[in-house]
Design a protein around this motif. Structure first.
Motif, short mmCIF file in Angstrom:
data_model
loop_
_atom_site.label_atom_id
_atom_site.label_comp_id
_atom_site.label_asym_id
_atom_site.label_seq_id
_atom_site.Cartn_x
_atom_site.Cartn_y
_atom_site.Cartn_z
N ASN A 1 0.81 -1.22 0.00
CA ASN A 1 0.00 0.00 0.00
C ASN A 1 0.84 1.28 0.00
N SER A 2 1.94 1.27 -0.75
CA SER A 2 2.78 2.47 -0.83
C SER A 2 3.50 2.51 -2.17
N ILE A 3 4.09 3.67 -2.46
CA ILE A 3 4.98 3.77 -3.61
C ILE A 3 6.27 4.43 -3.11
N PRO A 4 7.39 4.15 -3.77
CA PRO A 4 8.64 4.76 -3.35
C PRO A 4 8.63 6.28 -3.52
N GLU A 5 9.38 6.96 -2.67
CA GLU A 5 9.49 8.41 -2.74
C GLU A 5 9.99 8.82 -4.13
N ASN A 6 9.40 9.87 -4.66
CA ASN A 6 9.72 10.44 -5.97
C ASN A 6 9.30 9.59 -7.16
N SER A 7 8.64 8.46 -6.92
CA SER A 7 8.09 7.67 -8.02
C SER A 7 6.79 8.32 -8.47
N ILE A 8 6.41 8.04 -9.71
CA ILE A 8 5.20 8.66 -10.28
C ILE A 8 4.26 7.57 -10.77
N GLU A 9 2.96 7.74 -10.47
CA GLU A 9 1.95 6.77 -10.89
C GLU A 9 1.17 7.29 -12.09
N GLY A 10 0.77 6.34 -12.92
CA GLY A 10 -0.03 6.68 -14.08
C GLY A 10 -1.48 6.28 -13.90
N LEU A 70 12.54 9.03 -16.40
CA LEU A 70 11.52 9.41 -17.38
C LEU A 70 10.96 10.80 -17.12
N GLU A 71 10.55 11.45 -18.20
CA GLU A 71 9.98 12.80 -18.13
C GLU A 71 8.46 12.75 -18.29
N LEU A 72 7.85 11.69 -17.82
CA LEU A 72 6.39 11.55 -17.94
C LEU A 72 5.70 12.19 -16.75
N SER A 73 4.56 12.82 -17.00
CA SER A 73 3.82 13.44 -15.91
C SER A 73 2.85 12.43 -15.28
N LYS A 74 2.50 12.72 -14.03
CA LYS A 74 1.55 11.89 -13.29
C LYS A 74 0.27 11.74 -14.10
N GLY A 75 -0.26 10.53 -14.14
CA GLY A 75 -1.49 10.29 -14.89
C GLY A 75 -1.26 9.82 -16.31
N SER A 76 0.02 9.70 -16.71
CA SER A 76 0.30 9.16 -18.05
C SER A 76 -0.19 7.71 -18.11
N THR A 77 -0.36 7.20 -19.31
CA THR A 77 -0.92 5.86 -19.49
C THR A 77 0.16 4.80 -19.71
N LYS A 78 -0.26 3.55 -19.70
CA LYS A 78 0.64 2.44 -20.00
C LYS A 78 1.27 2.64 -21.38
N SER A 79 0.48 3.06 -22.33
CA SER A 79 0.98 3.30 -23.69
C SER A 79 2.05 4.39 -23.70
N ASP A 80 1.81 5.49 -22.95
CA ASP A 80 2.81 6.56 -22.83
C ASP A 80 4.11 6.00 -22.26
N LEU A 81 3.99 5.18 -21.21
CA LEU A 81 5.16 4.60 -20.57
C LEU A 81 5.90 3.67 -21.52
N GLU A 82 5.17 2.79 -22.18
CA GLU A 82 5.80 1.84 -23.11
C GLU A 82 6.55 2.58 -24.22
N ASN A 83 5.96 3.64 -24.74
CA ASN A 83 6.62 4.43 -25.79
C ASN A 83 7.89 5.10 -25.27
N SER A 84 7.87 5.52 -24.01
CA SER A 84 9.02 6.21 -23.42
C SER A 84 10.18 5.28 -23.08
N ILE A 85 9.87 4.01 -22.79
CA ILE A 85 10.93 3.10 -22.35
C ILE A 85 11.48 2.20 -23.45
N LYS A 86 10.84 2.14 -24.60
CA LYS A 86 11.17 1.11 -25.60
C LYS A 86 12.63 1.05 -26.01
N ASP A 87 13.33 2.16 -26.05
CA ASP A 87 14.75 2.15 -26.43
C ASP A 87 15.68 2.27 -25.22
N HIS A 88 15.13 2.08 -24.01
CA HIS A 88 15.92 2.31 -22.80
C HIS A 88 15.90 1.15 -21.81
#
Length: 149
Positions: free
Chosen positions: A76-85, A117-135
């Motif tokens: 029931n927690s997330i790490p400090e400075n982590s961001i949820e979508g 990652l430079e994604l803002s809170k509330g981004s989607t799985k698709s946004d995340l997958e696109n951001s990580i694909k080459d990393h």
């Protein structure tokens, strides 16, 4: 890299309290053997079995910029400075298992990344997958099963 949980064993039943309608508590996750060059971690939890019931893979949790040196994410927690979508429940944060028809298998996918990652809170799985694909440096997964009551 390895992803485990003290809440349930890989491939086994996820306890009811982690279900969307039964407390919606995120399980504890134990992370080990992260590659040294990792800058951050990202996590996706989804339900590929939902394809048969609702016509798509249902997204339950999207979390990124997890510190690379983390060993455990507490229940029931997330790490400090982590961001949820955003999940497919239309909410930001964890959305527990909620199979509409029968037992489903839920997949927690952990990715070691060579960037923050430079994604803002509330981004989607698709946004995340696109951001990580080459990393992606490494990836692993944990599965659990959950049945409707």
């Amino acid at each position: 890299m390895k992803l485990e949980s003290s809440s349930f064993k890989n491939g086994e039943t996820i306890p009811k309290k982690f279900g969307y309608k039964n407390g919606n508590v995120s399980p504890s996750l134990i992370i080990s053997d992260v590659p040294e060059s990792t800058k951050s971690l990202a996590l996706i939890m989804d339900d590929p079995d939902a394809m048969g019931a609702v016509g798509k893979v249902w997204v339950h949790w999207v979390l990124w910029n997890i510190p690379s040196d983390i060993k455990k994410i507490d229940e029931n927690s997330i790490p400090e400075n982590s961001i949820e979508g955003k999940t497919d429940f239309g909410e930001i944060g964890y959305g527990g298992p909620a199979p509409p028809d029968k037992e489903h298998t839920y997949v927690f996918k952990l990715y070691a990344l060579d960037i923050m990652l430079e994604l803002s809170k509330g981004s989607t799985k698709s946004d995340l997958e696109n951001s990580i694909k080459d990393h992606i440096i490494a990836e692993t997964k944990l599965t659990g099963r959950y049945s409707p009551q």
